[in-house]
Design an enzyme around this catalytic site. Structure first.
Site, PDB file in Angstrom:
ATOM      1  N   PRO A 293       0.784  -1.246   0.000  1.00 43.52           N
ATOM      2  CA  PRO A 293       0.000   0.000   0.000  1.00 43.52           C
ATOM      3  C   PRO A 293       0.814   1.293   0.000  1.00 43.52           C
ATOM      4  O   PRO A 293       0.256   2.356  -0.240  1.00 43.52           O
ATOM      5  CB  PRO A 293      -0.823  -0.114   1.293  1.00 43.52           C
ATOM      6  CG  PRO A 293      -0.068  -1.064   2.174  1.00 43.52           C
ATOM      7  CD  PRO A 293       0.635  -2.000   1.259  1.00 43.52           C
ATOM      8  N   GLY A 296       7.108   2.989   0.256  1.00 42.33           N
ATOM      9  CA  GLY A 296       8.099   2.214   0.975  1.00 42.33           C
ATOM     10  C   GLY A 296       7.776   2.219   2.447  1.00 42.33           C
ATOM     11  O   GLY A 296       7.013   3.072   2.915  1.00 42.33           O
ATOM     12  N   GLU A 323      13.398   5.950   2.667  1.00 46.78           N
ATOM     13  CA  GLU A 323      13.316   4.813   3.610  1.00 46.78           C
ATOM     14  C   GLU A 323      14.666   4.585   4.299  1.00 46.78           C
ATOM     15  O   GLU A 323      14.714   4.276   5.482  1.00 46.78           O
ATOM     16  CB  GLU A 323      12.838   3.537   2.903  1.00 46.78           C
ATOM     17  CG  GLU A 323      11.495   3.657   2.173  1.00 46.78           C
ATOM     18  CD  GLU A 323      10.405   4.382   2.943  1.00 46.78           C
ATOM     19  OE1 GLU A 323      10.411   4.346   4.188  1.00 46.78           O
ATOM     20  OE2 GLU A 323       9.539   5.017   2.292  1.00 46.78           O
ATOM     21  N   HIS A 326      15.209   6.992   7.122  1.00 43.92           N
ATOM     22  CA  HIS A 326      14.490   6.619   8.348  1.00 43.92           C
ATOM     23  C   HIS A 326      15.380   5.806   9.301  1.00 43.92           C
ATOM     24  O   HIS A 326      15.058   5.690  10.485  1.00 43.92           O
ATOM     25  CB  HIS A 326      13.255   5.781   8.009  1.00 43.92           C
ATOM     26  CG  HIS A 326      11.999   6.578   7.789  1.00 43.92           C
ATOM     27  ND1 HIS A 326      11.501   7.459   8.720  1.00 43.92           N
ATOM     28  CD2 HIS A 326      11.122   6.586   6.756  1.00 43.92           C
ATOM     29  CE1 HIS A 326      10.358   7.982   8.262  1.00 43.92           C
ATOM     30  NE2 HIS A 326      10.116   7.477   7.066  1.00 43.92           N
ATOM     31  N   TYR A 408       4.955  15.590   6.484  1.00 43.06           N
ATOM     32  CA  TYR A 408       6.050  15.414   5.543  1.00 43.06           C
ATOM     33  C   TYR A 408       6.597  16.759   5.051  1.00 43.06           C
ATOM     34  O   TYR A 408       7.759  17.095   5.272  1.00 43.06           O
ATOM     35  CB  TYR A 408       5.574  14.613   4.323  1.00 43.06           C
ATOM     36  CG  TYR A 408       5.348  13.147   4.580  1.00 43.06           C
ATOM     37  CD1 TYR A 408       4.170  12.706   5.172  1.00 43.06           C
ATOM     38  CD2 TYR A 408       6.290  12.192   4.228  1.00 43.06           C
ATOM     39  CE1 TYR A 408       3.940  11.358   5.401  1.00 43.06           C
ATOM     40  CE2 TYR A 408       6.069  10.836   4.448  1.00 43.06           C
ATOM     41  CZ  TYR A 408       4.896  10.426   5.036  1.00 43.06           C
ATOM     42  OH  TYR A 408       4.683   9.102   5.260  1.00 43.06           O
ATOM     43  N   ARG A 582      -0.551   0.797  -4.950  1.00 45.07           N
ATOM     44  CA  ARG A 582      -0.055   1.785  -4.000  1.00 45.07           C
ATOM     45  C   ARG A 582      -1.078   2.914  -3.878  1.00 45.07           C
ATOM     46  O   ARG A 582      -1.474   3.521  -4.882  1.00 45.07           O
ATOM     47  CB  ARG A 582       1.276   2.323  -4.502  1.00 45.07           C
ATOM     48  CG  ARG A 582       1.882   3.386  -3.643  1.00 45.07           C
ATOM     49  CD  ARG A 582       3.174   3.895  -4.269  1.00 45.07           C
ATOM     50  NE  ARG A 582       3.714   5.009  -3.524  1.00 45.07           N
ATOM     51  CZ  ARG A 582       4.686   5.794  -3.962  1.00 45.07           C
ATOM     52  NH1 ARG A 582       5.235   5.554  -5.151  1.00 45.07           N
ATOM     53  NH2 ARG A 582       5.116   6.792  -3.235  1.00 45.07           N
TER      54      ARG A 582
HETATM   55  N1  BES Z   1       6.650   5.298   7.120  1.00 39.34           N
HETATM   56  C1  BES Z   1       6.111   5.706   5.887  1.00 39.34           C
HETATM   57  C2  BES Z   1       4.905   4.915   5.464  1.00 39.34           C
HETATM   58  C3  BES Z   1       3.737   4.997   6.434  1.00 39.34           C
HETATM   59  C4  BES Z   1       3.353   6.201   6.977  1.00 39.34           C
HETATM   60  C5  BES Z   1       3.039   3.863   6.757  1.00 39.34           C
HETATM   61  C6  BES Z   1       2.293   6.256   7.881  1.00 39.34           C
HETATM   62  C7  BES Z   1       1.978   3.906   7.641  1.00 39.34           C
HETATM   63  C8  BES Z   1       1.600   5.106   8.213  1.00 39.34           C
HETATM   64  C9  BES Z   1       7.149   5.663   4.762  1.00 39.34           C
HETATM   65  O1  BES Z   1       8.427   5.988   5.193  1.00 39.34           O
HETATM   66  C10 BES Z   1       6.790   6.725   3.763  1.00 39.34           C
HETATM   67  O2  BES Z   1       6.804   7.858   4.118  1.00 39.34           O
HETATM   68  N2  BES Z   1       6.467   6.330   2.538  1.00 39.34           N
HETATM   69  C11 BES Z   1       6.152   7.264   1.498  1.00 39.34           C
HETATM   70  C12 BES Z   1       7.395   7.507   0.678  1.00 39.34           C
HETATM   71  C13 BES Z   1       7.734   8.866   0.411  1.00 39.34           C
HETATM   72  C14 BES Z   1       7.147  10.022   1.024  1.00 39.34           C
HETATM   73  C15 BES Z   1       9.026   9.098  -0.299  1.00 39.34           C
HETATM   74  C16 BES Z   1       5.088   6.672   0.621  1.00 39.34           C
HETATM   75  O3  BES Z   1       4.694   5.521   0.848  1.00 39.34           O
HETATM   76  O4  BES Z   1       4.604   7.341  -0.269  1.00 39.34           O
HETATM   77 ZN    ZN Z   2       8.562   8.037   5.693  1.00 36.43          ZN
END
Ligand code: BES
Ligand code: ZN
Length: 633
Positions: A293, A296, A323, A326, A408, A582
């Site tokens: 979903p 990453g 990622e 993080h 973000y 996604r």
């Molecule tokens: N940790 C997040 C994904 C997440 C956030 C899962 C909140 C569940 C709850 C991951 O690091 C993330 O931010 N993914 C982004 C990538 C991006 C901003 C570069 C995504 O999935 O779009």
């Molecule tokens: Zn993130």
């Protein structure tokens, strides 16, 4: 836009003054985790040992979790764990002398979002124990919100089933009974039994050379918050990328993954120079099927990655930089609760941009900064004022829904503002010592603020006051002196969109081949709203947007296709909605269809056919959006 924002701020200041009072009235505690039932002031978990069978026939994990617990309050007799849809069997307490006794347990009242508290009473014989083991036998439900069980046809190979977890934000409780809050850190070990032809990997010490046996042992010696517990099982194979880095994927995707993510080792090396030592040993990627979903997920030692990054030109690897980053912001220094999520996501978005500058170039990153900024401005028009603060009041709703661009992009912009104000080298020194000081700790926004105040704001040459920082953290909108990202190539793309729409340049003069996907995205977003459909047809025929291989271009284009009701591209729009799972790539396309005034039923029909391939979290989000439209609520 600016005027609109200042008005927004005025209204917001008024609202905030009111909510300030409300906060005192019902004693909102920003350090308390409102998304967990666990009584962590009385007991904390230090280690978890999992022993689980992965059963693809029943879609269950079955076995036990043994929690090594420390008691902080000698008067406390009940341990409260988080669970969701778990079938609980025997519960036992074991003491230091090896003695083990059955413990009584009951369930508390269930909550739609938080799940069901499991309350275990310490037996008489353990009444004085300050440390003990708590062993819970359990079985997960096929509906576990953390686990997706994929039939073979939803994998790339089509022959073997697959299963993977997604624990963030509050789903770990649906596959392990535990204190499911980022404020508690645990080490873990696991014994995992699978069908012998499949491989299991976890957010732990995966050994690339492990023989396929169906019997796998893992260890995670560094303490992590529960949302980083992760597992995946499938027909996956390993290929190295660098000395300390590699990628796991189904064999069908392995070569493409190796090509796309070839820069991962270099990213890791550069990250260590910028942010400090990488504390986790190996860094591998796991490329999942399309239903994953997210872009990453930063599971430690093993980021889970969407296959939609496989564009063939390495143009979407900022997600990998994200990622990886993080590993410092989030995994090493963790937000105390989801209300402090900007400490994870905003900080990571900032580090991601810094890393991308070193690996690629500033011009490329400026393009990404502008696109992120545009998304932020759009969000600020719709997100309720009270949720526009970086650290808002967060005690109701779903922790998962709270992941818009505020944490973000506003978080990233805030850190960019600090960098601009103090200079890159001073700010880099600050960041380096921040990660060193708080390594393996969880912190609140307030702890960050105090540290920033001591380490930077009180420096002699500071032009930034604590009140300036508090405006970013606690007020809606953007401060007047917030940085405004700019990019020459995106300006050019925008100018060409206007000029072509006005008939001043020919389609052959649009230098698509020379542009980055980010410039193309900006071009599409800059097309005037009243462009007639025959001009869109001209564009699609000339530039081939409907057939793009790049998922971000596809996303941007099909949002416009749906908004503008450009029906000739609807067949390819449907293909896009079936190709990707996604959430970022498909949810806004469904929403645009549902909101264009004519295609809600079409959106529902496409969804009805496509949803079997979606992840339960994505499915729920889209279902909510499409049903909301129908009831008008
Ligand atoms: N940790 C997040 C994904 C997440 C956030 C899962 C909140 C569940 C709850 C991951 O690091 C993330 O931010 N993914 C982004 C990538 C991006 C901003 C570069 C995504 O999935 O779009
Ligand atoms: Zn993130």
């Amino acid at each position: 836009m600016r005027e609109k924002l200042s008005l927004t701020i005025l209204v917001a200041m008024f609202l905030c003054a009111c909510s300030e009072k409300a906060r005192h009235a019902d004693a909102y505690d920003p350090a308390h985790d409102y998304f967990s039932f666990a009584n962590t002031e009385q007991f904390v978990t230090q280690h978890i040992a999992l022993d689980l069978v992965v059963d693809f026939d029943t879609r269950e994990l079955r076995g036990s979790a043994t929690l090594a617990m420390q008691r902080l309050d000698s008067a406390a007799m009940d341990i409260v764990l988080d669970t969701r849809d778990l079938d609980i069997g025997d519960v036992r307490i074991s003491l230091a002398d090896g003695e083990s006794v059955a413990a009584e347990y009951r369930f508390g009242e269930s909550d739609k979002i938080k799940g069901t508290p499991l309350i275990v009473s310490l037996p008489e014989t353990a009444a004085a124990a300050m440390e003990f083991g708590l062993r819970v036998e359990y079985t997960t439900s096929p509906e576990s919100t953390a686990l997706q069980w994929l039939p073979p046809k939803l994998t790339a190979g089509g022959k073997h089933p697959m299963m993977f977890s997604q624990s963030q934000a509050i789903h770990a409780r649906s596959w392990v009974p535990l204190q499911d809050t980022p404020s508690v850190r645990i080490t873990y070990e696991a014994k995992i039994r699978t069908p012998p032809e499949l491989l299991a990997v976890m957010s732990a010490n995966n050994d690339p050379l492990t023989p396929r046996s169906g019997d796998y042992d893992f260890e995670m010696p560094q303490p992590i918050p529960s949302y980083l517990l992760a597992i995946a099982v499938g027909n996956i194979y390993f290929a190295p990328l660098g000395e300390q880095t590699g990628v796991y994927a189904e064999p069908e995707l392995l070569d493409a993954s190796v090509f796309e993510f070839a820069d991962t080792q270099e990213m890791l090396d550069q990250a260590e120079i910028l942010f400090g030592p990488y504390e986790w040993g190996r860094y591998d990627l796991l490329v999942l099927p399309p239903s994953f979903p997210y872009g990453g997920m930063e599971n430690p030692r093993l980021s889970f990655i969407t296959p939609s990054l496989l564009a063939g030109d390495r143009s979407l690897v900022s997600v990998i930089a994200h990622e990886l980053a993080h590993s410092w912001s989030g995994n090493l220094v963790t937000n105390a609760t989801w209300r402090d999520g900007w400490l994870n996501e905003g900080m990571t978005s900032y580090l991601e941009s810094r890393l991308m500058e070193v690996i690629y170039d500033k011009a490329r990153v400026d393009e990404e900064r502008v696109l992120t900024y545009q998304e932020l401005l759009l969000d600020l028009e719709t997100v309720p004022l009270a949720m526009q603060a970086l650290a808002p009041r967060l005690d109701v709703g779903d922790a998962d829904d709270f992941q818009g661009t505020i944490h973000y992009s506003k978080g990233q912009l805030f850190l960019q503002y600090l960098e601009n104000s103090f200079g890159r080298s001073a700010f880099d020194r600050f960041l380096f010592s921040y990660f060193d000081t708080f390594a393996f700790q969880t912190i609140t926004t307030e702890r960050f603020l105090d540290y920033l105040d001591e380490g930077l704001l009180q420096a002699e040459s500071s032009t930034v006051s604590r009140a300036d920082v508090e405006e970013w953290l606690y007020q809606p909108g953007l401060p007047d002196d917030a940085p405004v990202p700019a990019s020459a190539t995106l300006d050019e793309a925008k100018a060409l969109a206007t000029a072509w729409a006005a008939g001043n340049v020919d389609i052959t003069e649009i230098p698509l081949a020379r542009w980055s996907p980010q410039a193309t995205v900006h071009f599409i977003n800059s097309l005037p709203a009243d462009l007639p459909n025959d001009r869109l047809a001209e564009l699609d025929a000339g530039l081939g947007f409907s057939d793009t291989r790049n998922a971000e271009i596809g996303r941007t284009w099909f949002i416009q296709v749906a908004k503008r009701r450009f029906t000739p591209a609807y067949e390819k729009l449907e293909r896009h909605l079936n190709r990707f799972g996604r959430s970022r790539l498909i949810y806004p396309v469904y929403l645009a269809l549902a909101e264009n005034g004519a295609d809600l039923e079409l959106a529902r029909a496409i969804f009805a056919k496509a949803r079997a391939a979606y992840h339960p979290l994505t499915d729920a989000r889209i279902a909510r959006a499409l049903e909301t439209e129908s009831t008008g609520s």
